[in-house]
Write a protein that holds these residues in place. Structure first.
Motif, short mmCIF file in Angstrom:
data_model
loop_
_atom_site.label_atom_id
_atom_site.label_comp_id
_atom_site.label_asym_id
_atom_site.label_seq_id
_atom_site.Cartn_x
_atom_site.Cartn_y
_atom_site.Cartn_z
N VAL A 58 1.37 -1.15 0.02
CA VAL A 58 0.40 0.07 -0.09
C VAL A 58 0.89 1.20 0.16
CG1 VAL A 58 -1.43 1.15 0.98
CG2 VAL A 58 -1.90 -1.14 0.97
N THR A 59 0.45 2.37 -1.07
CA THR A 59 1.02 3.57 -1.22
C THR A 59 -0.06 4.63 -0.28
OG1 THR A 59 2.20 2.78 -2.80
CG2 THR A 59 2.18 4.93 -2.24
N ILE A 60 0.52 4.84 0.83
CA ILE A 60 -0.03 6.65 1.32
C ILE A 60 -0.16 8.07 0.35
CG2 ILE A 60 -0.92 7.65 2.99
CD1 ILE A 60 -0.97 5.82 5.15
N MET A 61 -0.70 8.30 -0.49
CA MET A 61 -0.11 9.43 -1.15
C MET A 61 -1.66 11.08 -0.75
SD MET A 61 -0.17 7.33 -4.46
CE MET A 61 0.44 8.64 -5.97
N GLY A 62 -0.84 11.88 -1.56
CA GLY A 62 -2.79 13.33 -0.95
C GLY A 62 -1.35 14.96 -0.89
N HIS A 63 -2.56 15.93 -0.73
CA HIS A 63 -1.99 16.88 -0.63
C HIS A 63 -0.98 17.19 0.92
CE1 HIS A 63 -1.53 20.57 -1.32
NE2 HIS A 63 -2.22 21.53 -0.60
N VAL A 64 0.34 17.74 0.79
CA VAL A 64 1.77 18.03 1.51
C VAL A 64 0.82 18.23 2.57
CG1 VAL A 64 1.57 20.54 0.86
CG2 VAL A 64 3.55 19.19 1.79
N ASP A 65 -0.37 18.73 3.68
CA ASP A 65 -0.57 19.43 5.06
C ASP A 65 -1.52 18.35 5.26
OD1 ASP A 65 -2.07 20.87 3.52
OD2 ASP A 65 -1.41 22.79 4.53
N HIS A 66 -1.85 17.49 4.63
CA HIS A 66 -3.57 17.07 4.62
C HIS A 66 -3.84 15.48 6.11
CE1 HIS A 66 -6.07 18.32 1.47
NE2 HIS A 66 -5.35 19.14 2.28
N GLY A 67 -1.99 15.47 5.96
CA GLY A 67 -1.64 14.34 7.15
C GLY A 67 -1.31 12.93 7.37
N LYS A 68 -0.97 12.45 5.86
CA LYS A 68 0.28 11.53 5.29
C LYS A 68 0.86 11.10 6.38
CE LYS A 68 1.53 12.72 1.62
NZ LYS A 68 1.72 14.55 1.57
N THR A 69 1.87 11.96 7.05
CA THR A 69 2.95 11.21 7.56
C THR A 69 2.23 11.33 8.64
OG1 THR A 69 4.46 13.34 6.87
CG2 THR A 69 4.87 12.57 8.68
N SER A 70 1.25 11.88 8.93
CA SER A 70 0.51 11.90 10.85
C SER A 70 0.09 10.08 10.65
CB SER A 70 -0.39 13.23 10.95
OG SER A 70 0.57 14.16 11.07
N LEU A 71 -0.92 10.31 9.11
CA LEU A 71 -1.57 8.37 9.15
C LEU A 71 -0.28 7.87 9.97
CD1 LEU A 71 -4.15 7.96 9.01
CD2 LEU A 71 -3.76 7.55 6.73
N LEU A 72 0.76 7.48 8.83
CA LEU A 72 1.47 6.92 9.26
C LEU A 72 2.78 6.41 10.30
CD1 LEU A 72 3.68 7.46 5.62
CD2 LEU A 72 2.52 5.79 6.04
N ASP A 73 2.86 7.44 10.98
CA ASP A 73 3.22 7.66 12.52
C ASP A 73 2.46 6.51 13.44
OD1 ASP A 73 5.56 8.91 11.37
OD2 ASP A 73 5.00 10.77 12.02
N LYS A 74 0.65 7.43 12.53
CA LYS A 74 0.11 6.34 14.33
C LYS A 74 -0.07 4.96 13.45
CE LYS A 74 -2.62 7.11 17.04
NZ LYS A 74 -2.81 7.75 18.82
N LEU A 75 0.03 4.94 12.77
CA LEU A 75 0.07 2.80 12.09
C LEU A 75 1.18 2.73 12.70
CD1 LEU A 75 -1.38 3.59 8.53
CD2 LEU A 75 -2.63 2.62 10.45
N ARG A 76 2.20 2.85 12.91
CA ARG A 76 3.34 2.91 13.20
C ARG A 76 2.99 2.56 14.80
NH1 ARG A 76 6.71 6.47 10.28
NH2 ARG A 76 7.80 5.55 8.71
N GLU A 77 3.25 3.46 15.52
CA GLU A 77 2.37 3.65 16.80
C GLU A 77 1.54 2.42 17.01
OE1 GLU A 77 0.87 7.00 18.29
OE2 GLU A 77 2.66 8.51 17.28
N THR A 78 0.87 2.28 16.45
CA THR A 78 -0.09 1.11 17.18
C THR A 78 0.25 -0.48 16.57
OG1 THR A 78 -1.82 2.14 15.84
CG2 THR A 78 -2.47 -0.06 16.19
N GLU A 79 1.11 -0.28 16.20
CA GLU A 79 2.11 -1.46 15.88
C GLU A 79 3.01 -1.59 16.68
OE1 GLU A 79 3.64 -4.73 13.47
OE2 GLU A 79 1.60 -3.40 13.34
N VAL A 80 3.83 -0.92 17.02
CA VAL A 80 4.39 -1.06 18.29
C VAL A 80 3.86 -1.34 20.12
CG1 VAL A 80 6.35 0.13 19.40
CG2 VAL A 80 6.50 0.64 17.01
N ALA A 81 2.90 -0.03 19.94
CA ALA A 81 1.70 -0.55 20.83
C ALA A 81 1.17 -2.02 21.24
CB ALA A 81 1.05 0.18 21.09
#
Length: 557
Positions: A58-81
């Motif tokens: 899966v590749t996550i794409m979109g506008h620069v400040d719409h939260g791509k990085t935040s979404l990826l970080d949250k998924l990482r946190e969920t995985e680590v947790a």
């Protein structure tokens, strides 16, 4: 030389020149580039019994400040947790998330240009594209660009409506705007899945992962895991301490330490494997993103990486490809991949191309809209102008890579290439045309579209002869003694046999004689003998009409 190119025996010719030469000599050719070799090598003859289910990419794409990085970080946190993976100690451009019994591989690529660069080199990497749109901001230019790139790659699209927890969030508005550009929500009767999420609170993430799992299940993604490894280079760099390192997404087989590996003009022996958590591993399987150490130089994103039987084979393959890539680079400089002048030539060479793909860039939105409106007015009943992407601003590298992947021409109105766009366009063989007057651009487009029209076949009568006497000869068959009443009768000319106003046969003049001498043609007022090919039933009084057909270029109406 007749085509105006003084090529020597050792000179490399462009693909277009070779295709035109092949047409002239009536030969069928297949041009295979070094990257085409990669594409052919990834087609493996695996039996159904050997195939196992693999994780979706899966590749996550979109506008620069719409939260791509935040979404990826949250998924990482969920995985680590969840305790299923250690802390992320090293960023390798890709990582995996476990959701229930499913594993999903996410690509953290640098942007849309890299996404399309992989497709431009023939690498089918992504299985699903997730377009992130902020619920409080709606569709933006980069959102449209992301959608264009996902469509060009021909992958399923899931829309993640982010920031639903913010004040002013309106997910319905996002759905309405996306529907206007062709992405109709499934809950409105369309075929695009929309999921409301919040990267800040984690709301909707499970629904997003569930949706990805469902879309992946429909695709039935499988691969052979028990064989030599092959995959695609996601990104690569030169590390000061470890030399060339490449993130490889394993698409088939199992990669182990010590395997000889080749990727484009690069080769090596796997010295170390590092997974997405930063841990050293011994083996990487299908669907795993893994950092590979051991290449002799830095591979390119999108190149195929594959294990071969020995280091000697790896080196030989890499050197052969390096030689060919250099020759292709020379050929690219002598002939571009695609330009407006090539359109008519390519149609003559027999290539089916009834669409004219374009990427439009303009200085302001008003100019762009006016340009698009004028293009829409061009007659498109037979030749369709396909606007792959349009936007405001200078021509970027991303535009060039999209053009390379889509074989499109870039047309700029009052804008110029920015950054390395011109250099990349020269390397990829993409034409960038800049205009200051809109009508000049439209004139060039009209000429290119006319070049794509099928030429009209026009028939012209060359001459006419009347059969006055019929002779039979044992060796040659029936000879028609004729008097030429109009025009000229030519040997090997097409001819219709007309009897009492009806055409009884259409054939070719096989033999033409004046007295006992072979003649090339006979003019009006002279007598001649004619033998027709495969037709003996000639009678006195028949009229022979000699005609020829020629192709006439058509104009847009």
């Amino acid at each position: 030389m007749l085509m105006g190119e003084m090529a020597t025996l050792t000179q490399t010719l462009s693909d277009d020149t070779i295709e035109l030469l092949a047409t002239e000599f009536e030969r069928e050719i297949e041009i295979v580039s070094a990257s085409d070799d990669d594409e052919q090598e990834v087609v493996f003859d695996d039996s159904e019994a050997e195939m196992v289910q693999r994780p979706p990419v899966v590749t996550i794409m979109g506008h620069v400040d719409h939260g791509k990085t935040s979404l990826l970080d949250k998924l990482r946190e969920t995985e680590v947790a969840s305790g299923e993976a250690g802390g992320i100690t090293q960023h390798i451009g890709a990582y995996q998330v476990h959701h229930g019994d499913d594993t999903i591989t996410f690509l953290d690529t640098p942007g849309h240009a890299a996404f399309t660069a992989m497709r431009a080199r023939g690498a089918r990497v992504t299985d699903i594209a997730v377009i992130v749109v902020a619920a409080d901001d709606g569709v933006k230019p980069q959102t449209q660009e992301a959608i264009d790139h996902a469509r060009a790659a021909d992958v399923p699209i899931i829309v993640a409506v982010n920031k639903i927890d913010k004040e002013g969030a309106d997910p319905v508005r996002v759905r309405t705007e996306m529907a206007t550009i062709g992405l109709n929500p499934a809950d409105w009767g369309g075929d695009t899945e929309f999921v409301d999420v919040s990267a800040k609170t984690g709301e909707g993430l499970d629904d997003l992962l569930d949706t990805i799992g469902v879309v992946a299940e429909i695709q039935e993604l499988t691969a052979n895991a028990d064989t030599e490894a092959s995959g695609v280079v996601i990104e690569a760099r030169l590390d000061q301490g470890r030399g060339p390192v490449a993130t490889v997404l394993i698409q088939r087989g199992t990669l182990e330490i010590g395997d000889p590996i080749v990727s484009g003009p690069n080769w090596g022996k796997v010295r170390a494997l590092i997974d997405y958590t930063g841990e050293r591993i011994e083996v990487a399987g299908v669907g795993d993103p893994v950092l590979v150490l051991g290449f002799n130089s830095v591979p390119s994103a999108g190149d195929l990486a594959m294990v071969v039987d020995s280091e000697k084979t790896a080196r030989t393959k890499a050197e052969e490809r390096d030689t060919r890539l250099k020759a292709e680079a020379i050929a690219r400089r002598s002939g571009r991949k695609f330009s407006l002048e090539d359109v008519f030539k390519r149609d003559r060479a027999g290539e089916e191309m009834k669409g004219l793909p374009l990427i439009l860039k303009a200085d302001v939105a008003g100019s762009l809209e006016a340009f698009e409106d004028e293009i829409a007015k061009l007659p498109q009943s037979e030749v369709l102008v396909d606007i792959v992407h349009s936007g405001v601003g200078g021509v970027t590298e991303s535009d060039v890579m999209l053009a390379a992947a889509s074989q499109a021409i870039i047309i700029g109105f009052n804008v110029r290439p920015v950054g390395d766009a011109a250099r990349v366009a020269d390397h990829e063989g993409v034409e960038i045309r800049s205009y200051e007057i809109i009508y000049r651009a439209l004139e060039d487009l009209r000429d290119a579209m006319e070049g794509l029209l099928d030429p009209e076949q026009v028939e012209e009568t060359v001459g006419q002869a009347e059969v006055r006497q019929v002779f039979r000869a044992s060796k040659v068959g029936t000879i028609a003694g004729c008097y030429v009443t109009e025009g000229r009768i030519r040997r090997n000319g097409k001819v219709r046999v007309v009897r009492d106003g009806s055409v009884v046969n259409t054939t070719v003049i096989e033999s033409l004689k004046r007295f006992n001498e072979d003649a090339r043609e006979v003019a009006t007022g002279f007598e001649c003998g004619i033998v027709l090919r495969d037709f003996q039933d000639i009678k006195e009084g028949d009229v022979l009409e000699v005609f020829e057909t020629r192709s006439v270029d058509r104009e847009l109406k």
